[in-house]
Design an enzyme around this catalytic site. Structure first.
Site, PDB file in Angstrom:
ATOM      1  N   GLU A  44       0.819  -1.205   0.000  1.00 26.96           N
ATOM      2  CA  GLU A  44       0.000   0.000   0.000  1.00 26.96           C
ATOM      3  C   GLU A  44       0.857   1.260   0.000  1.00 26.96           C
ATOM      4  O   GLU A  44       1.787   1.381   0.798  1.00 26.96           O
ATOM      5  CB  GLU A  44      -0.887   0.038   1.250  1.00 26.96           C
ATOM      6  CG  GLU A  44      -1.722  -1.192   1.467  1.00 26.96           C
ATOM      7  CD  GLU A  44      -2.331  -1.245   2.847  1.00 26.96           C
ATOM      8  OE1 GLU A  44      -3.280  -2.028   3.038  1.00 26.96           O
ATOM      9  OE2 GLU A  44      -1.875  -0.517   3.754  1.00 26.96           O
ATOM     10  N   CYS A  45       0.550   2.189  -0.872  1.00 22.43           N
ATOM     11  CA  CYS A  45       1.144   3.520  -0.885  1.00 22.43           C
ATOM     12  C   CYS A  45       2.676   3.453  -0.816  1.00 22.43           C
ATOM     13  O   CYS A  45       3.319   3.105  -1.786  1.00 22.43           O
ATOM     14  CB  CYS A  45       0.564   4.375   0.245  1.00 22.43           C
ATOM     15  SG  CYS A  45       0.702   6.159  -0.037  1.00 22.43           S
ATOM     16  N   GLY A  46       3.272   3.768   0.329  1.00 26.38           N
ATOM     17  CA  GLY A  46       4.722   3.704   0.436  1.00 26.38           C
ATOM     18  C   GLY A  46       5.262   2.326   0.133  1.00 26.38           C
ATOM     19  O   GLY A  46       6.345   2.177  -0.452  1.00 26.38           O
TER      20      GLY A  46
ATOM     21  N   SER B 290      -1.119  -0.738  -4.598  1.00 27.93           N
ATOM     22  CA  SER B 290      -1.886   0.450  -4.943  1.00 27.93           C
ATOM     23  C   SER B 290      -1.513   1.588  -4.005  1.00 27.93           C
ATOM     24  O   SER B 290      -0.931   1.372  -2.934  1.00 27.93           O
ATOM     25  CB  SER B 290      -3.388   0.172  -4.823  1.00 27.93           C
ATOM     26  OG  SER B 290      -4.145   1.348  -5.081  1.00 27.93           O
TER      27      SER B 290
END
Length: 444
Positions: free
Chosen positions: A322-324, A415
């Site tokens: 996720e993200c990072g 994502s």
């Protein structure tokens, strides 16, 4: 058995909710109470401040991402273990994703907890009366039990505010003066978690001040309620299913409920992409978000770990990022100065912190076989992802389609969205999708 439970709310953002919450948490700790903090919404930073204040990390309560029964059971299970439960609200009392949907007000009603209202009174005296009257009467199902006034430096000023409360019929519980050295910094991506401990002394000073000017015993008295007894279901876990979770300075944005769901599924082990040399033996790896952009050199230079993760991914290993975590799995990362750093390379795209622009909002992801929810908050942008396989359709809280992508490579899902899979059933559906649908991914 009774407990004190309340939610800290305000007319608007920047009224002082966090300052008052942290001061109260420390004051209650100093008085010998056990307190469980909570945070309304998907915030990752304020719960870390909560831990500094009272020793317990704040637990997120989110009406958009969490089913109502799951939210209630999460709250009551943790609240029943302590003397006091303190929920820090978000934005203004009635601010939600759609009118007041998912707002602090709705959360207060769902959990049936009284509201402690925080009002910034720096530039107002008796004129606060119609403001309080409006909030008190706008929704009669809410219980605004008392008010704490922020940025009040004199007794004469507070007297006007007390009189307003008397006329409106809300208890005045005290005031907090403006203290320059006790300002809480803006919470945003890029705030180093390592530096949060420096606010310990500031929180202590705020608590000492509130001990003098807040009627804490009265606050606890008017917020008492009976504990809610729950039927505890026996947790079933497969100890042979090995789950590795990235956790260090660069990766530390994970919901308590997500980790709890993982623990119900198998044996969880934490590892550091910055400091460890290789990925632990794993059946599933979870990369939550965090601040990898602050540790690009350290992550890039740890080639043994990078190679270990890529080898795992290319040989059928299951990953949720996720993200990072997604940024780390890309080919490279560009920092704010324009320096490009090599990353894991599971995906061929590059993420960049140059020309930062905020993207945020609740998200609902429709896969072809199930739906999962989450939240997006980032300043970076992905480049060179045109040929990366993507899946699902992403919607905002207002049911508008958004261009955020869900990338999939073999059994790796990534994502910008922070997924919420705090119920084991949601996590099992996500893993079932990874195991059975990676061949059928389509390109957008």
């Amino acid at each position: 058995m009774k407990t004190s439970s309340f939610i800290i709310a305000a007319p608007t953002s920047n009224s002082g909710k966090t300052t008052v919450t942290l001061g109260l948490l420390r004051l209650l700790k100093n008085k010998g109470y056990t307190t469980q903090p909570f945070k309304s919404g998907p915030d990752y930073i304020d719960p870390k401040f909560h831990k500094i204040a009272c020793g317990k990390t704040g637990i997120n309560l989110d009406l958009f991402m969490m089913r109502e029964e799951h939210l209630k059971s999460t709250y009551h299970e943790l609240a029943n273990k302590v003397d006091i439960s303190c929920i820090e609200g978000v934005m203004g009392l009635f601010d939600g994703a759609r009118k007041s949907e998912g707002s602090t007000a709705e959360l207060a009603k769902k959990l049936d907890v009284p509201i402690i209202f925080v009002v910034d009174a720096k530039s107002v005296a008796y004129s606060v009366a119609p403001l309080l009257y409006g909030f008190k009467n706008f929704d009669p199902d809410l219980n605004i039990a008392g008010v704490i006034f922020n940025r009040v430096n004199t007794k004469s000023h507070y007297k006007f505010l007390e009189e307003a409360c008397d006329d409106v019929g809300i208890k005045a519980l005290g005031h907090v003066p403006f203290i320059e050295e006790c300002k809480i910094p803006s919470r945003h991506l890029g705030l180093s978690i390592d530096n949060l401990s420096k606010y310990d002394q500031m929180i202590g000073k705020m608590a000492d001040q509130m001990n003098e000017t807040i009627a804490i015993d009265q606050l606890l008295s008017i917020t008492q309620k009976e504990k809610t007894i729950l039927e505890i279901e026996e947790e079933m876990s497969n100890s042979d299913f090995k789950i590795s979770v990235a956790q260090d300075e660069g990766f530390n944005f994970s919901y308590y409920q997500n980790i709890d769901a993982l623990k119900q599924l198998g044996t969880v082990k934490f590892f550091s992409p910055i400091h460890d040399q290789e990925l632990p033996d794993s059946d599933l790896v979870y990369f939550p978000g965090g601040y990898p952009e602050c540790y690009t050199q350290e992550l890039s230079s740890n080639t043994n770990m990078r190679d270990s993760i890529k080898n795992y991914a290319e040989n059928g290993g299951q990953i949720i990022a996720e993200c990072g975590g997604m940024m780390y799995l890309g080919k490279s990362m560009i920092d704010q100065k324009g320096n490009e750093w090599s990353m894991v390379g599971v995906f061929p795209f590059t993420s960049s912190m140059k020309k930062m622009k905020l993207t945020l909002g609740y998200r609902k992801i429709d896969m072809h076989d199930f739906t999962i929810k989450g939240h997006e908050f980032h300043y970076s942008k992905v480049h060179d992802d045109e040929n990366v396989e993507t899946i699902g359709t992403v919607w905002s809280a207002r049911e508008q389609e958004v261009p955020t992508k869900i990338y999939q490579h073999n059994t790796v899902l990534a994502s910008y969205i922070h997924f919420y899979f705090g119920e084991v059933g949601d996590l099992q559906q996500l893993l079932h999708h990874l195991q059975n649908n990676h061949v059928s991914s389509v390109k957008r």
